[in-house]
Design a protein around this motif. Structure first.
Motif, PDB file in Angstrom:
ATOM      1  N   ARG A  18       5.776   1.651   2.008  1.00  0.00           N
ATOM      2  CA  ARG A  18       5.223   2.702   2.883  1.00  0.00           C
ATOM      3  C   ARG A  18       5.928   2.704   4.236  1.00  0.00           C
ATOM      4  NH1 ARG A  18      -0.164   0.863   0.677  1.00  0.00           N
ATOM      5  NH2 ARG A  18      -0.682   2.463  -0.857  1.00  0.00           N
ATOM      6  N   MET A  48       8.098   5.639   1.769  1.00  0.00           N
ATOM      7  CA  MET A  48       7.809   5.961   0.371  1.00  0.00           C
ATOM      8  C   MET A  48       6.318   6.179   0.180  1.00  0.00           C
ATOM      9  SD  MET A  48      10.246   3.549  -1.873  1.00  0.00           S
ATOM     10  CE  MET A  48      11.991   3.746  -1.795  1.00  0.00           C
ATOM     11  N   ARG A  49       6.002   7.101  -0.711  1.00  0.00           N
ATOM     12  CA  ARG A  49       4.602   7.300  -1.092  1.00  0.00           C
ATOM     13  C   ARG A  49       4.266   6.282  -2.165  1.00  0.00           C
ATOM     14  NH1 ARG A  49       4.467  13.487  -2.573  1.00  0.00           N
ATOM     15  NH2 ARG A  49       6.168  12.662  -3.792  1.00  0.00           N
ATOM     16  N   VAL A  50       3.214   5.547  -1.931  1.00  0.00           N
ATOM     17  CA  VAL A  50       2.831   4.455  -2.823  1.00  0.00           C
ATOM     18  C   VAL A  50       1.359   4.568  -3.145  1.00  0.00           C
ATOM     19  CG1 VAL A  50       2.643   1.949  -3.046  1.00  0.00           C
ATOM     20  CG2 VAL A  50       4.568   2.939  -1.806  1.00  0.00           C
ATOM     21  N   GLU A  51       1.038   4.408  -4.402  1.00  0.00           N
ATOM     22  CA  GLU A  51      -0.355   4.375  -4.823  1.00  0.00           C
ATOM     23  C   GLU A  51      -0.590   3.041  -5.517  1.00  0.00           C
ATOM     24  OE1 GLU A  51      -3.179   6.736  -7.978  1.00  0.00           O
ATOM     25  OE2 GLU A  51      -1.722   7.893  -6.818  1.00  0.00           O
TER      26      GLU A  51
END
Length: 85
Positions: free
Chosen positions: A11, A15-18
């Motif tokens: 993040r 970056m998009r992180v789930e």
């Protein structure tokens, strides 16, 4: 803790992180959920990966999985994302 640290690191570089950590869910179900959400990569980190400061990166579109050093993960993912466009 290890996976949450990695999520934070990714993040921090934009970056998009789930994260998906429901107790009791099997790995196969977690991967299926990621695939349904069209998430391109799943990052896996078991005890051996943690001990070696690595992660397993599974590319959902192809099913390929590789080990990546933790300190090279962001660069690896960026390269993979750029080459898939």
């Amino acid at each position: 803790a290890y996976t949450m640290e990695i999520a934070t690191e990714l993040r921090n570089v934009g970056m998009r992180v789930e994260t998906y950590l429901p107790p009791g869910d099997k790995l196969k179900r977690q991967i299926k959920t990621a695939d349904q959400k069209q998430i391109p990569f799943v990052i896996l980190a078991g005890s051996s990966e943690q001990a070696n400061q690595q992660v397993a990166v599974k590319q959902l579109a192809t099913g390929t999985q590789v080990l990546v050093d933790r300190n090279k993960l962001a660069d690896y993912l960026n390269l993979q994302l750029r080459s898939s466009r």
